[in-house]
Design a protein around this motif. Structure first.
Motif, PDB file in Angstrom:
ATOM      1  N   TYR A  70     -21.823   0.349-166.712  1.00 23.25           N
ATOM      2  CA  TYR A  70     -21.074  -0.633-167.492  1.00 23.25           C
ATOM      3  C   TYR A  70     -20.789  -1.901-166.687  1.00 23.25           C
ATOM      4  O   TYR A  70     -20.712  -2.985-167.246  1.00 23.25           O
ATOM      5  N   ILE A  71     -20.696  -1.797-165.369  1.00 26.73           N
ATOM      6  CA  ILE A  71     -20.530  -2.987-164.528  1.00 26.73           C
ATOM      7  C   ILE A  71     -21.817  -3.815-164.556  1.00 26.73           C
ATOM      8  O   ILE A  71     -21.783  -5.042-164.679  1.00 26.73           O
ATOM      9  N   ARG A  72     -22.952  -3.153-164.491  1.00 24.34           N
ATOM     10  CA  ARG A  72     -24.229  -3.866-164.565  1.00 24.34           C
ATOM     11  C   ARG A  72     -24.385  -4.557-165.912  1.00 24.34           C
ATOM     12  O   ARG A  72     -24.911  -5.669-166.003  1.00 24.34           O
ATOM     13  N   ASN A  73     -23.920  -3.888-166.982  1.00 22.83           N
ATOM     14  CA  ASN A  73     -23.965  -4.502-168.315  1.00 22.83           C
ATOM     15  C   ASN A  73     -23.050  -5.723-168.388  1.00 22.83           C
ATOM     16  O   ASN A  73     -23.409  -6.741-168.987  1.00 22.83           O
ATOM     17  N   ILE A  74     -21.875  -5.629-167.786  1.00 18.51           N
ATOM     18  CA  ILE A  74     -20.934  -6.761-167.772  1.00 18.51           C
ATOM     19  C   ILE A  74     -21.543  -7.941-167.016  1.00 18.51           C
ATOM     20  O   ILE A  74     -21.390  -9.086-167.446  1.00 18.51           O
ATOM     21  N   ARG A  75     -22.218  -7.675-165.925  1.00 20.49           N
ATOM     22  CA  ARG A  75     -22.871  -8.765-165.187  1.00 20.49           C
ATOM     23  C   ARG A  75     -23.866  -9.509-166.082  1.00 20.49           C
ATOM     24  O   ARG A  75     -23.990 -10.720-166.005  1.00 20.49           O
ATOM     25  N   ALA A  76     -24.581  -8.767-166.929  1.00 22.33           N
ATOM     26  CA  ALA A  76     -25.572  -9.380-167.820  1.00 22.33           C
ATOM     27  C   ALA A  76     -24.914 -10.092-168.996  1.00 22.33           C
ATOM     28  O   ALA A  76     -25.410 -11.122-169.460  1.00 22.33           O
ATOM     29  N   ASP A  77     -23.799  -9.548-169.496  1.00 22.05           N
ATOM     30  CA  ASP A  77     -23.100 -10.133-170.643  1.00 22.05           C
ATOM     31  C   ASP A  77     -21.628  -9.722-170.572  1.00 22.05           C
ATOM     32  O   ASP A  77     -21.291  -8.563-170.859  1.00 22.05           O
ATOM     33  N   PRO A  78     -20.740 -10.621-170.178  1.00 23.12           N
ATOM     34  CA  PRO A  78     -19.329 -10.262-169.996  1.00 23.12           C
ATOM     35  C   PRO A  78     -18.540 -10.082-171.296  1.00 23.12           C
ATOM     36  O   PRO A  78     -17.380  -9.675-171.247  1.00 23.12           O
ATOM     37  N   ARG A  79     -19.146 -10.374-172.450  1.00 22.91           N
ATOM     38  CA  ARG A  79     -18.434 -10.155-173.711  1.00 22.91           C
ATOM     39  C   ARG A  79     -18.381  -8.655-173.987  1.00 22.91           C
ATOM     40  O   ARG A  79     -19.409  -7.986-174.028  1.00 22.91           O
ATOM     41  N   VAL A  80     -17.172  -8.135-174.166  1.00 26.40           N
ATOM     42  CA  VAL A  80     -16.962  -6.702-174.352  1.00 26.40           C
ATOM     43  C   VAL A  80     -15.965  -6.479-175.487  1.00 26.40           C
ATOM     44  O   VAL A  80     -15.388  -7.438-176.026  1.00 26.40           O
ATOM     45  N   ARG A  81     -15.770  -5.215-175.818  1.00 23.42           N
ATOM     46  CA  ARG A  81     -14.672  -4.801-176.688  1.00 23.42           C
ATOM     47  C   ARG A  81     -13.976  -3.640-176.005  1.00 23.42           C
ATOM     48  O   ARG A  81     -14.615  -2.843-175.303  1.00 23.42           O
ATOM     49  N   VAL A  82     -12.658  -3.532-176.213  1.00 23.83           N
ATOM     50  CA  VAL A  82     -11.876  -2.428-175.671  1.00 23.83           C
ATOM     51  C   VAL A  82     -11.136  -1.773-176.826  1.00 23.83           C
ATOM     52  O   VAL A  82     -10.484  -2.460-177.616  1.00 23.83           O
ATOM     53  N   ARG A  83     -11.257  -0.438-176.922  1.00 27.29           N
ATOM     54  CA  ARG A  83     -10.489   0.292-177.937  1.00 27.29           C
ATOM     55  C   ARG A  83      -9.257   0.865-177.253  1.00 27.29           C
ATOM     56  O   ARG A  83      -9.355   1.681-176.339  1.00 27.29           O
ATOM     57  N   ILE A  84      -8.105   0.377-177.698  1.00 24.84           N
ATOM     58  CA  ILE A  84      -6.819   0.806-177.162  1.00 24.84           C
ATOM     59  C   ILE A  84      -6.014   1.385-178.314  1.00 24.84           C
ATOM     60  O   ILE A  84      -5.774   0.699-179.304  1.00 24.84           O
ATOM     61  N   ARG A  85      -5.623   2.653-178.168  1.00 29.89           N
ATOM     62  CA  ARG A  85      -4.847   3.340-179.205  1.00 29.89           C
ATOM     63  C   ARG A  85      -5.499   3.209-180.585  1.00 29.89           C
ATOM     64  O   ARG A  85      -4.824   2.933-181.583  1.00 29.89           O
ATOM     65  N   GLY A  86      -6.818   3.353-180.617  1.00 29.40           N
ATOM     66  CA  GLY A  86      -7.541   3.365-181.885  1.00 29.40           C
ATOM     67  C   GLY A  86      -7.893   2.008-182.459  1.00 29.40           C
ATOM     68  O   GLY A  86      -8.521   1.924-183.509  1.00 29.40           O
ATOM     69  N   ARG A  87      -7.515   0.930-181.793  1.00 28.66           N
ATOM     70  CA  ARG A  87      -7.791  -0.415-182.303  1.00 28.66           C
ATOM     71  C   ARG A  87      -8.708  -1.168-181.334  1.00 28.66           C
ATOM     72  O   ARG A  87      -8.496  -1.142-180.126  1.00 28.66           O
ATOM     73  N   TRP A  88      -9.725  -1.821-181.889  1.00 23.07           N
ATOM     74  CA  TRP A  88     -10.691  -2.570-181.085  1.00 23.07           C
ATOM     75  C   TRP A  88     -10.221  -4.002-180.850  1.00 23.07           C
ATOM     76  O   TRP A  88      -9.778  -4.668-181.778  1.00 23.07           O
ATOM     77  N   TYR A  89     -10.373  -4.464-179.594  1.00 25.31           N
ATOM     78  CA  TYR A  89     -10.047  -5.825-179.218  1.00 25.31           C
ATOM     79  C   TYR A  89     -11.260  -6.446-178.525  1.00 25.31           C
ATOM     80  O   TYR A  89     -11.765  -5.885-177.549  1.00 25.31           O
ATOM     81  N   PRO A  90     -11.729  -7.599-178.994  1.00 26.12           N
ATOM     82  CA  PRO A  90     -12.804  -8.282-178.268  1.00 26.12           C
ATOM     83  C   PRO A  90     -12.234  -8.946-177.026  1.00 26.12           C
ATOM     84  O   PRO A  90     -11.042  -9.259-176.957  1.00 26.12           O
ATOM     85  N   GLY A  91     -13.086  -9.168-176.045  1.00 26.67           N
ATOM     86  CA  GLY A  91     -12.619  -9.824-174.833  1.00 26.67           C
ATOM     87  C   GLY A  91     -13.766 -10.210-173.920  1.00 26.67           C
ATOM     88  O   GLY A  91     -14.936  -9.975-174.218  1.00 26.67           O
ATOM     89  N   THR A  92     -13.387 -10.796-172.806  1.00 27.88           N
ATOM     90  CA  THR A  92     -14.340 -11.201-171.779  1.00 27.88           C
ATOM     91  C   THR A  92     -13.953 -10.495-170.491  1.00 27.88           C
ATOM     92  O   THR A  92     -12.805 -10.613-170.032  1.00 27.88           O
ATOM     93  N   ALA A  93     -14.911  -9.772-169.909  1.00 29.60           N
ATOM     94  CA  ALA A  93     -14.655  -9.012-168.686  1.00 29.60           C
ATOM     95  C   ALA A  93     -14.916  -9.868-167.461  1.00 29.60           C
ATOM     96  O   ALA A  93     -15.877 -10.648-167.421  1.00 29.60           O
ATOM     97  N   HIS A  94     -14.056  -9.706-166.465  1.00 29.40           N
ATOM     98  CA  HIS A  94     -14.191 -10.402-165.192  1.00 29.40           C
ATOM     99  C   HIS A  94     -14.195  -9.367-164.076  1.00 29.40           C
ATOM    100  O   HIS A  94     -13.266  -8.559-163.984  1.00 29.40           O
ATOM    101  N   LEU A  95     -15.218  -9.389-163.249  1.00 28.96           N
ATOM    102  CA  LEU A  95     -15.296  -8.499-162.096  1.00 28.96           C
ATOM    103  C   LEU A  95     -14.555  -9.165-160.949  1.00 28.96           C
ATOM    104  O   LEU A  95     -14.772 -10.344-160.667  1.00 28.96           O
ATOM    105  N   LEU A  96     -13.670  -8.411-160.298  1.00 23.79           N
ATOM    106  CA  LEU A  96     -12.788  -8.987-159.281  1.00 23.79           C
ATOM    107  C   LEU A  96     -12.991  -8.301-157.924  1.00 23.79           C
ATOM    108  O   LEU A  96     -12.176  -7.478-157.499  1.00 23.79           O
ATOM    109  N   PRO A  97     -14.069  -8.647-157.219  1.00 27.94           N
ATOM    110  CA  PRO A  97     -14.330  -7.995-155.930  1.00 27.94           C
ATOM    111  C   PRO A  97     -13.271  -8.294-154.870  1.00 27.94           C
ATOM    112  O   PRO A  97     -13.131  -7.530-153.910  1.00 27.94           O
ATOM    113  N   ASP A  98     -12.504  -9.370-155.020  1.00 26.93           N
ATOM    114  CA  ASP A  98     -11.477  -9.707-154.029  1.00 26.93           C
ATOM    115  C   ASP A  98     -10.140  -9.017-154.288  1.00 26.93           C
ATOM    116  O   ASP A  98      -9.238  -9.076-153.452  1.00 26.93           O
TER     117      ASP A  98
END
Length: 140
Positions: A70-98
């Motif tokens: 999933y990290i490799r997928n985020i590198r290719a396209d940071p647009r994601v969705r997160v399901r929290i408590r049964g509800r989907w939220y669109p978002g943009t993922a940021h990898l934070l190596p620091d």
């Protein structure tokens, strides 16, 4: 003196186990999921994750860092969705190596953080912040 674990063998063993477990866990209604777009297939890929929403962000730590699919997928396209408590939220993922992933794990749900630390020994953790989009849900 015990021989230290082989990180590559541990990675292969844990990922094989997780592949089978995740197929079941992602069907649970209360499970938090991260949906990425497959970097090769272009299809949605759903991964059970543990983390915590803080305001308009969702935080998680990858136990295999850059090796996680999933990290490799985020590198290719940071647009994601997160399901929290049964509800989907669109978002943009940021990898934070620091960011300090072990310090971050202390702020995330305890059970999942223990599993991430145990499964990811010797593999390099990586913090991920997802900026959630939408209105009216940040305080829900």
């Amino acid at each position: 003196m015990p021989k230290p674990p082989n990180p590559e063998r541990k990675y292969r063993t844990v990922t094989a186990f997780q592949r089978r477990l995740n197929a079941v866990v992602r069907r649970l209604p209360g499970q938090t999921l991260l949906e990425t777009t497959g970097r090769v297939s272009g299809l949605p890929r759903r991964t059970p994750v543990g983390g915590r929403r803080e305001g308009d962000s969702f935080w998680l730590v990858s136990e295999f860092g850059e090796r996680s699919q999933y990290i490799r997928n985020i590198r290719a396209d940071p647009r994601v969705r997160v399901r929290i408590r049964g509800r989907w939220y669109p978002g943009t993922a940021h990898l934070l190596p620091d960011d300090d992933p072990l310090a971050r794990l202390r702020r995330l749900p305890r059970f999942n953080s223990m599993a991430v630390r145990a499964m990811g020994v010797g593999t390099g953790h990586l913090t991920v912040r997802v900026e959630l989009e939408g209105q009216g849900w940040a305080s829900s």
